[in-house]
Design a protein around this motif. Sequence first.
Motif, PDB file in Angstrom:
ATOM      1  N   ASN A   1      26.693   6.002  27.894  1.00  0.00           N
ATOM      2  CA  ASN A   1      28.013   5.470  28.228  1.00  0.00           C
ATOM      3  C   ASN A   1      28.860   5.377  26.973  1.00  0.00           C
ATOM      4  O   ASN A   1      28.351   5.084  25.884  1.00  0.00           O
ATOM      5  CB  ASN A   1      27.871   4.077  28.862  1.00  0.00           C
ATOM      6  CG  ASN A   1      29.177   3.550  29.405  1.00  0.00           C
ATOM      7  OD1 ASN A   1      29.803   4.171  30.255  1.00  0.00           O
ATOM      8  ND2 ASN A   1      29.624   2.410  28.904  1.00  0.00           N
TER       9      ASN A   1
ATOM     10  N   ALA B   1      28.760   8.770  31.028  1.00  0.00           N
ATOM     11  CA  ALA B   1      29.868   8.111  31.705  1.00  0.00           C
ATOM     12  C   ALA B   1      30.786   7.569  30.610  1.00  0.00           C
ATOM     13  O   ALA B   1      30.345   7.320  29.493  1.00  0.00           O
ATOM     14  CB  ALA B   1      29.357   6.974  32.584  1.00  0.00           C
TER      15      ALA B   1
ATOM     16  N   THR C   1      34.938   5.628  29.615  1.00  0.00           N
ATOM     17  CA  THR C   1      36.270   5.145  29.943  1.00  0.00           C
ATOM     18  C   THR C   1      37.095   5.082  28.664  1.00  0.00           C
ATOM     19  O   THR C   1      36.623   4.562  27.650  1.00  0.00           O
ATOM     20  CB  THR C   1      36.204   3.737  30.577  1.00  0.00           C
ATOM     21  OG1 THR C   1      35.406   3.796  31.759  1.00  0.00           O
ATOM     22  CG2 THR C   1      37.594   3.239  30.945  1.00  0.00           C
TER      23      THR C   1
ATOM     24  N   ARG D   1      22.329  12.622  35.439  1.00  0.00           N
ATOM     25  CA  ARG D   1      23.763  12.776  35.162  1.00  0.00           C
ATOM     26  C   ARG D   1      24.418  13.400  36.392  1.00  0.00           C
ATOM     27  O   ARG D   1      24.133  14.540  36.747  1.00  0.00           O
ATOM     28  CB  ARG D   1      23.987  13.615  33.914  1.00  0.00           C
ATOM     29  CG  ARG D   1      23.304  12.999  32.682  1.00  0.00           C
ATOM     30  CD  ARG D   1      23.537  13.759  31.405  1.00  0.00           C
ATOM     31  NE  ARG D   1      22.717  13.211  30.330  1.00  0.00           N
ATOM     32  CZ  ARG D   1      23.071  12.203  29.538  1.00  0.00           C
ATOM     33  NH1 ARG D   1      24.267  11.660  29.703  1.00  0.00           N
ATOM     34  NH2 ARG D   1      22.264  11.749  28.594  1.00  0.00           N
TER      35      ARG D   1
ATOM     36  N   CYS E   1      32.917  14.096  30.738  1.00  0.00           N
ATOM     37  CA  CYS E   1      32.061  12.979  31.145  1.00  0.00           C
ATOM     38  C   CYS E   1      31.430  13.287  32.502  1.00  0.00           C
ATOM     39  O   CYS E   1      31.775  14.279  33.153  1.00  0.00           O
ATOM     40  CB  CYS E   1      32.855  11.674  31.220  1.00  0.00           C
ATOM     41  SG  CYS E   1      34.164  11.678  32.458  1.00  0.00           S
ATOM     42  N   CYS E   2      30.529  12.408  32.932  1.00  0.00           N
ATOM     43  CA  CYS E   2      29.918  12.485  34.259  1.00  0.00           C
ATOM     44  C   CYS E   2      30.563  11.448  35.178  1.00  0.00           C
ATOM     45  O   CYS E   2      31.111  10.450  34.719  1.00  0.00           O
ATOM     46  CB  CYS E   2      28.419  12.213  34.182  1.00  0.00           C
ATOM     47  SG  CYS E   2      27.473  13.484  33.329  1.00  0.00           S
ATOM     48  N   ARG E   3      30.461  11.662  36.488  1.00  0.00           N
ATOM     49  CA  ARG E   3      30.931  10.652  37.427  1.00  0.00           C
ATOM     50  C   ARG E   3      30.164   9.353  37.207  1.00  0.00           C
ATOM     51  O   ARG E   3      30.731   8.284  37.111  1.00  0.00           O
ATOM     52  CB  ARG E   3      30.755  11.145  38.865  1.00  0.00           C
ATOM     53  CG  ARG E   3      31.130  10.129  39.937  1.00  0.00           C
ATOM     54  CD  ARG E   3      32.605   9.778  39.937  1.00  0.00           C
ATOM     55  NE  ARG E   3      33.446  10.917  40.189  1.00  0.00           N
ATOM     56  CZ  ARG E   3      33.773  11.363  41.407  1.00  0.00           C
ATOM     57  NH1 ARG E   3      33.306  10.753  42.482  1.00  0.00           N
ATOM     58  NH2 ARG E   3      34.561  12.398  41.540  1.00  0.00           N
ATOM     59  N   TYR E   4      28.812   9.488  37.136  1.00  0.00           N
ATOM     60  CA  TYR E   4      28.021   8.351  36.671  1.00  0.00           C
ATOM     61  C   TYR E   4      26.718   8.863  36.080  1.00  0.00           C
ATOM     62  O   TYR E   4      26.298   9.995  36.314  1.00  0.00           O
ATOM     63  CB  TYR E   4      27.803   7.302  37.768  1.00  0.00           C
ATOM     64  CG  TYR E   4      26.779   7.616  38.843  1.00  0.00           C
ATOM     65  CD1 TYR E   4      25.433   7.294  38.688  1.00  0.00           C
ATOM     66  CD2 TYR E   4      27.177   8.193  40.050  1.00  0.00           C
ATOM     67  CE1 TYR E   4      24.504   7.540  39.685  1.00  0.00           C
ATOM     68  CE2 TYR E   4      26.257   8.438  41.059  1.00  0.00           C
ATOM     69  CZ  TYR E   4      24.920   8.119  40.871  1.00  0.00           C
ATOM     70  OH  TYR E   4      24.009   8.365  41.866  1.00  0.00           O
ATOM     71  N   VAL E   5      26.106   7.995  35.281  1.00  0.00           N
ATOM     72  CA  VAL E   5      24.850   8.300  34.608  1.00  0.00           C
ATOM     73  C   VAL E   5      23.858   7.217  34.997  1.00  0.00           C
ATOM     74  O   VAL E   5      24.180   6.034  34.962  1.00  0.00           O
ATOM     75  CB  VAL E   5      25.045   8.329  33.078  1.00  0.00           C
ATOM     76  CG1 VAL E   5      23.698   8.409  32.367  1.00  0.00           C
ATOM     77  CG2 VAL E   5      25.929   9.504  32.677  1.00  0.00           C
TER      78      VAL E   5
ATOM     79  N   TYR F   1      25.705   3.799  35.210  1.00  0.00           N
ATOM     80  CA  TYR F   1      26.901   3.552  34.409  1.00  0.00           C
ATOM     81  C   TYR F   1      28.008   4.467  34.946  1.00  0.00           C
ATOM     82  O   TYR F   1      27.864   5.693  34.917  1.00  0.00           O
ATOM     83  CB  TYR F   1      26.644   3.873  32.938  1.00  0.00           C
ATOM     84  CG  TYR F   1      25.485   3.128  32.316  1.00  0.00           C
ATOM     85  CD1 TYR F   1      25.695   2.005  31.526  1.00  0.00           C
ATOM     86  CD2 TYR F   1      24.167   3.545  32.515  1.00  0.00           C
ATOM     87  CE1 TYR F   1      24.630   1.318  30.941  1.00  0.00           C
ATOM     88  CE2 TYR F   1      23.104   2.870  31.948  1.00  0.00           C
ATOM     89  CZ  TYR F   1      23.336   1.759  31.157  1.00  0.00           C
ATOM     90  OH  TYR F   1      22.268   1.092  30.592  1.00  0.00           O
ATOM     91  N   PHE F   2      29.096   3.879  35.414  1.00  0.00           N
ATOM     92  CA  PHE F   2      30.163   4.659  36.034  1.00  0.00           C
ATOM     93  C   PHE F   2      31.310   4.916  35.071  1.00  0.00           C
ATOM     94  O   PHE F   2      31.690   4.036  34.283  1.00  0.00           O
ATOM     95  CB  PHE F   2      30.713   3.930  37.262  1.00  0.00           C
ATOM     96  CG  PHE F   2      29.946   4.228  38.520  1.00  0.00           C
ATOM     97  CD1 PHE F   2      30.372   5.193  39.409  1.00  0.00           C
ATOM     98  CD2 PHE F   2      28.775   3.546  38.796  1.00  0.00           C
ATOM     99  CE1 PHE F   2      29.656   5.475  40.549  1.00  0.00           C
ATOM    100  CE2 PHE F   2      28.041   3.812  39.934  1.00  0.00           C
ATOM    101  CZ  PHE F   2      28.482   4.781  40.811  1.00  0.00           C
ATOM    102  N   THR F   3      31.876   6.108  35.171  1.00  0.00           N
ATOM    103  CA  THR F   3      33.133   6.405  34.500  1.00  0.00           C
ATOM    104  C   THR F   3      34.264   5.636  35.180  1.00  0.00           C
ATOM    105  O   THR F   3      34.261   5.459  36.388  1.00  0.00           O
ATOM    106  CB  THR F   3      33.398   7.919  34.542  1.00  0.00           C
ATOM    107  OG1 THR F   3      32.468   8.572  33.664  1.00  0.00           O
ATOM    108  CG2 THR F   3      34.818   8.260  34.125  1.00  0.00           C
TER     109      THR F   3
END
Length: 321
Positions: free
Chosen positions: A173, A202, A204, A234, A241-245, A252-254
Motif C-alpha cells: 500500500n 493499492a 491513494t 493483487r 496501482c491495483c484495485r486492491y491488494v 488494502y483498497f485504492t
Amino acid sequence: MVKRYPGKDHTSRACEYGNLVYFSAVSAPEQTSLYEQTAAILREYDSMFAELGLKKSAIVNAFVMLDTQDTEGFVHAWKQWVEPDCEPAMTTICGGLEGGRQVQICLWAARTDAIRRVRLPEDAGMLVCYEGVAYFSAQSADGATLTEQTKAVYRRYEALLKENGLRLENILNGNIYCQDITMQDEYEQQWIRWTYPGYKPAGTMVEGRPADRKDLLALGLTFADSPEIADVKRVKPAENCCRYVEYRKTAYFTGHVCLEADAKDLYDHTKGVLRRFCKVFKEEYGLRMDRIISASAYISDIRQAPLFHKAWDEWFTPGTE
C-alpha cells in the motif's frame, strides 16, 4: 472476526482484527492551543489503552493531521508522551480540520510485544514490523522540483529496503501526500517507472502539506515483511496501482472518487464513491461491508464536511461502523 468498540457519529472508537487495534482519529477542540489539544488527545489514548488492556509501548503506526505547519506544540506534547524506544511509524500531514480542531491523531496498537523497530537514518522516522507487515514513516527528501524530490525519496526507500531485508516487489500500500494535487501527473510518471509491473500496490494520492514547508510530497509505504517475494493477491492491476491488494487476510483498497457526471455537491460525490465501493465489495469480489476495519476520507473543502457526514451516516448499518 472484527471486534468493534462503539463510539459516536457512526464511527467506532476502535476496531480490532487479528492482533491489531485500529483507533479512529481523536481530537480535542475544547482546548485552545496546539500543545493543549495534543496533550488532551494523548490523555484520552491513555484512558482507552487502559480500558482495552493495551500498552503504550505497543503502538505500531500513527497518522497525525495538523491544521498548521507550525508543529512545535504538537512535537513537544508528543515527545513528552511517547516512550523513546517504542516510537511508531508516523506520518504527519497538514490540512484542513473542522470545528476548531488543530490536530487529530490516529493510532494502531498491537496486542502482543513481537514488534521490530528500526530507527531510520537522517532523522527519517521509524520502520516498524509486526506480524508480517512492515510500516514506514512517510518519507520526504530535498530537491528543487517535485520530480527531483520524488526520485530522491525513491532512492531512500531503495536503500532502506536493502538495509532491512525487504523487497520492492512486496509493496502492499502507498499513501502519497502532495502539496499541489495538480502535479499528480508529474509524480505518477516517476511512480510508474519505479514500481514493478505485476507488483503494483493499492494506493491513494491526495493533496496534503508535509510538515516541513520545503517538502513537496511525503510518501508512506507498507510492505510484506519478507526477504523473498511474498504471496500477495493483487486484484485488477493497472499501470499505477491495483484495485486492491490482499495479504494475510487483510485487503488494502485504492482510494475511490466519484465518477458520476451529475454529482452536484459533496453529498452527491460521497454517495457516488460509496456506491462504487458497494459494487466493488458485493458484485465484483464478494466481500462483506461488515468487515471494514479502517477508513479514511479526504475532502477538498473541509467546510463541506457536514455533507460528507450525512452521506456516510446513511450508508452504514448500525453495528458495522
